[in-house]
Write a protein that holds these residues in place. Sequence first.
Motif, short mmCIF file in Angstrom:
data_model
loop_
_atom_site.label_atom_id
_atom_site.label_comp_id
_atom_site.label_asym_id
_atom_site.label_seq_id
_atom_site.Cartn_x
_atom_site.Cartn_y
_atom_site.Cartn_z
N ARG A 38 16.67 33.69 39.68
CA ARG A 38 17.29 35.32 39.52
C ARG A 38 17.95 35.65 40.67
NH1 ARG A 38 13.43 37.71 42.78
NH2 ARG A 38 11.87 36.25 43.58
N ARG A 74 17.49 24.55 31.67
CA ARG A 74 16.88 25.25 30.39
C ARG A 74 16.89 24.24 29.27
NH1 ARG A 74 21.55 29.87 29.60
NH2 ARG A 74 22.59 28.84 31.56
N ASN A 241 23.24 32.34 24.00
CA ASN A 241 22.43 33.05 23.05
C ASN A 241 20.87 32.79 23.80
OD1 ASN A 241 23.87 34.18 21.03
ND2 ASN A 241 24.33 32.28 20.27
N ASP A 242 20.87 33.59 24.86
CA ASP A 242 19.60 33.45 25.69
C ASP A 242 19.13 34.71 26.42
OD1 ASP A 242 20.89 32.86 27.94
OD2 ASP A 242 20.34 31.00 28.06
N GLU A 243 18.28 34.79 27.16
CA GLU A 243 17.94 36.25 27.80
C GLU A 243 19.18 36.25 28.91
OE1 GLU A 243 14.52 38.44 30.41
OE2 GLU A 243 13.81 36.46 29.29
N ARG A 246 22.41 37.53 27.35
CA ARG A 246 22.33 38.83 26.72
C ARG A 246 22.50 39.74 28.10
NH1 ARG A 246 19.32 35.92 23.02
NH2 ARG A 246 17.29 36.15 24.00
N LYS A 247 21.52 39.43 29.05
CA LYS A 247 21.70 40.61 30.20
C LYS A 247 23.22 40.36 30.77
CE LYS A 247 19.44 41.47 34.60
NZ LYS A 247 20.72 41.66 35.32
#
Length: 297
Positions: A38, A74, A241-243, A246-247
């Motif tokens: 992060r 991932r 196409n994942d979190e 999208r963020k």
Amino acid sequence: MKTIQAIKRFSIRAYLAERGLRPTKDNPRYGLYLSPLRKEHTPSFKVDYVQNLWYDFGLGAGGSIIDLVMRLERCDFAQAVRFLGCGKRTPIAVPVSSSVQPTVPALRLLSDTPLRHPALVGYLSSRGIDPAIASACCREVYYAVGGRNYFAVGFRNDAGGWELRSERFKGCVSPKHITTIDNRSDTVVAFEGFMDFLSYLSMKPYEWPHMDVAVLNSVVHLSKAIPFLERHATIHAFFDNDEAGRKAMADLKRLCQNSSVIDRSHLYREHKDLNEYWQAKQSRPHIVPKRKRGMKM
């Protein structure tokens, strides 16, 4: 194939070093990093060198190198084990006394040449990448880790670093940065990683000379790309196409409000990313439609 316990002894510190990540605080027993999971400004990602375990205080999560690979690459548990176990990727972590400074094998660039090696060309072909596109955009990069020499597909960034890929390896040569191509267009195409960029070119090879490109080489570098992206009237974004994807899309729209930002991820909504979609499309059998009687072709 190595056992699970043997794989868990692979050095987390060396694995992070392969990805170009270094501790901001270091001692013989542990290191503190800016979290690779992060975005943060104060290091809160701890790696215990003796136990070979990691813990992210911001996420409240941690574990072995397998857990870390699952998050960073991932992938699921079985894929992480294969990723770590299919070759001597990282030195095995050995417990050391507090009086001995552990050594970390840094990834060192040796040379780069035109992309020709059959193993690398074959690896890219297995991912649906046109060899001509690959040769034009990538190089054959030779590097050393811990006294051993390796080679991989190299994709250069704007700061002189490299993204490295092969069938058994995913890493980088520092510094990490974005890659941009400026053809003075008012439209730009943005990708998370260079494999998606190569997939796009393999799908639409004739668009390359006419378009501007931004490859983030990780969504954490989106902010570095904004000055380039916001110069364009239209931004086509091919994010995952994942979190995280999208963020990044939401951030892109917020930061480039004067541009028309078009989310193209719906084109491959059933897949994780553009490359996975392209590989699936390539593997489908080609069906030639039956010619109707009297119809001219």
